[in-house]
Enzyme design. Structure first.
Site, PDB file in Angstrom:
ATOM      1  N   CYS B  80      21.321  -8.302 -45.252  1.00  0.00           N
ATOM      2  CA  CYS B  80      22.370  -9.232 -45.668  1.00  0.00           C
ATOM      3  C   CYS B  80      22.012  -9.882 -47.006  1.00  0.00           C
ATOM      4  CB  CYS B  80      22.645 -10.264 -44.570  1.00  0.00           C
ATOM      5  SG  CYS B  80      24.180 -11.170 -44.817  1.00  0.00           S
ATOM      6  N   HIS B 180      24.053  -6.935 -40.016  1.00  0.00           N
ATOM      7  CA  HIS B 180      22.901  -7.468 -39.291  1.00  0.00           C
ATOM      8  C   HIS B 180      22.479  -6.518 -38.167  1.00  0.00           C
ATOM      9  CE1 HIS B 180      22.707 -11.457 -41.143  1.00  0.00           C
ATOM     10  NE2 HIS B 180      24.014 -11.306 -41.300  1.00  0.00           N
ATOM     11  N   GLU B 182      19.953  -6.673 -36.360  1.00  0.00           N
ATOM     12  CA  GLU B 182      19.407  -7.456 -35.236  1.00  0.00           C
ATOM     13  C   GLU B 182      20.513  -8.060 -34.375  1.00  0.00           C
ATOM     14  OE1 GLU B 182      19.726  -8.457 -38.266  1.00  0.00           O
ATOM     15  OE2 GLU B 182      20.065 -10.622 -38.375  1.00  0.00           O
TER      16      GLU B 182
END
Lengths: 254, 201
Positions: B80, B180, B182
């Site tokens: 990001c 993202h 994650e």
């Protein structure tokens, strides 16, 4: 055309480390352990989760931070935490525990400045303003404190103002529909999602798969939220997503 | 032994990246110290926050970080804002320069669609070892700005939001994604696992 998927968001109202859910904000009943429920929704393909701390006490807030820490270790989709957040410090603690967004409701109405300070500090994409709206004649009024206190604010005007102050997303709940299973308030959702240029999460009233299809087909809402419907397995998320996908709604099925 | 150092610049949501790698069994340290970064086999710049303040918080460590990436060729993964920082400049903070590792500019979305882009969007035209074992997939995005690199050959994936933009880079030891991983479910974890494989090579 935007490829962005419509999001299905289970909402977990948490009190004293238990998930509870009531009808029209009252009459709470127990739905389980927040971490276990979060894991279930992650496995089922929920796009996002929202946790609302409805105990709204200092003790409750501390418990919530611990719950957030546990949740963040188990699920790898975004989640929002709201309820009882009253300062930038509270937000910082929630973010550091692993939340992706925070949601502001009563405190934003009482102190709109906090929205812009929060947006400057953490970025608009992580600030959700939650609006509880109830119809009155031909408009909607904003209610605070869990839907118990009426304010003079017009919901549409308040949504505009909140976004201009830096809210990156609006969580829009129809008090009239909440817990009724009569479907989302399309009129309200449409009016707000046509007015603001940020994602709107429709909330309150979902009772069937068709209700989700209706809100995505007839409004610009990019996400739809439900609670007890999912908690009690009245609708299963994988089946709901398959249904929406089949009906032409852009949805994540991986 | 440290597999991966996550750069702490006092703004990003570093804990989620750490949690995800924890799930994958990696030894991960969050640190703002270059002495820790250089001990790690791989470096991750995660994140959310402001371009300008992230660069300012890095301060003189920016040069050390750049050396680790470009001279010592340590496997680097920008996520990001961590992707955007690789560029020369950003519309978000025109007065502050990025790391200047990837030539180009960070631009703001301009359109009648909601900004920031928040949600799951399709990642296509995959071309990076980090996407090994994956076909086009949906990932979670939360951003108002995107990278526009001068050299299009290093674009490792694209995504459409109003316009088509670069949602990933790959150049030698440098990996970056705008979304993202994650927060992108099991497929996101697979991408992190692939980075871990690069680091352990």
């Amino acid at each position: 055309m935007l490829m962005l998927c419509k999001r299905i968001i289970p909402c977990l109202d948490v009190k004293n480390n238990r998930v509870v859910k009531g009808t029209s904000f009252l009459d709470l009943s127990d739905a389980g352990d927040p971490v276990e429920l979060a894991k279930r929704y992650y496995a089922e393909g929920a796009d996002e989760l929202i946790f609302l701390d409805i105990s709204a006490t200092i003790e409750g807030r501390k418990t919530m931070v611990n719950t957030v820490k546990k949740v963040a270790k188990e699920i790898f989709i975004p989640f929002t935490v709201g309820g009882g957040i009253s300062s930038l410090d509270d937000m910082y603690n929630i973010f550091r525990a692993g939340a992706d967004k925070i949601s502001l409701n009563t405190v934003a109405v009482q102190n709109p400045n906090l929205i812009s300070r929060a947006a400057k500090m953490f970025g608009s994409q992580s600030i959700v303003v939650a609006i509880d709206a109830k119809q009155e004649a031909r408009s909607w009024k904003v209610y605070i404190k869990g839907g118990t206190v009426k304010t003079p604010l017009d919901a549409i005007e308040w949504a505009k103002k909140a976004v201009s102050l830096g809210a990156g997303e609006v969580l829009l709940t129809s008090i009239d529909r909440d817990g009724t299973k009569k479907g989302f308030d399309l009129d309200l959702t449409n009016t707000v999602s046509n007015t603001v240029n940020v994602p709107v999460i429709a909330s309150g009233g979902a009772g069937s798969e068709k209700d989700f299809l209706d809100v995505f087909e007839n409004t610009k809402a990019t996400a739809a939220l439900a609670a007890s419907l999912f908690h009690y397995n009245m609708i299963k998320i994988p089946k709901l997503k398959k249904y929406l996908g089949k009906n032409g709604v852009e949805i994540r099925e991986n | 032994m440290i597999d991966i150092a996550i750069i702490d610049y006092n703004a990003g949501n570093t804990i989620n990246v750490k949690n995800a790698f924890g799930k994958l069994g990696a030894n991960v340290v969050i640190s703002d110290s270059p002495f820790i970064w250089e001990k790690a086999d791989g470096i991750i710049f995660p994140g959310v926050g402001y371009f300008g303040s992230a660069v300012r918080n890095l301060d003189e460590n920016a040069k050390l970080l750049k050396d680790l990436i470009t001279k010592k060729k340590v496997p680097f993964f920008g996520i990001c804002l961590g992707m955007q920082l690789l560029m020369d400049k950003s519309d978000e903070s025109p007065e502050i320069n990025g790391l200047g590792i990837i030539p180009g500019q960070v631009c703001r979305f301009e359109g009648s669609y909601p900004i920031p882009q928040i949600g799951w969007n399709k990642v296509e035209q995959l071309n990076s070892p980090l996407f090994d074992g994956l076909d086009d997939f949906y990932a979670y995005f939360a951003h108002s700005y995107y990278c526009d690199p001068t050299d299009k050959t290093l674009v490792a994936a694209t995504t459409k939001y109003g316009e088509q933009f670069s949602s990933a880079f790959w150049k030698e030891n440098i990996f970056a994604v705008q979304f993202h991983p994650e927060k992108s479910g099991e497929l996101g974890l697979k991408i992190l696992k692939n980075f871990l494989n690069e680091v352990r090579k």
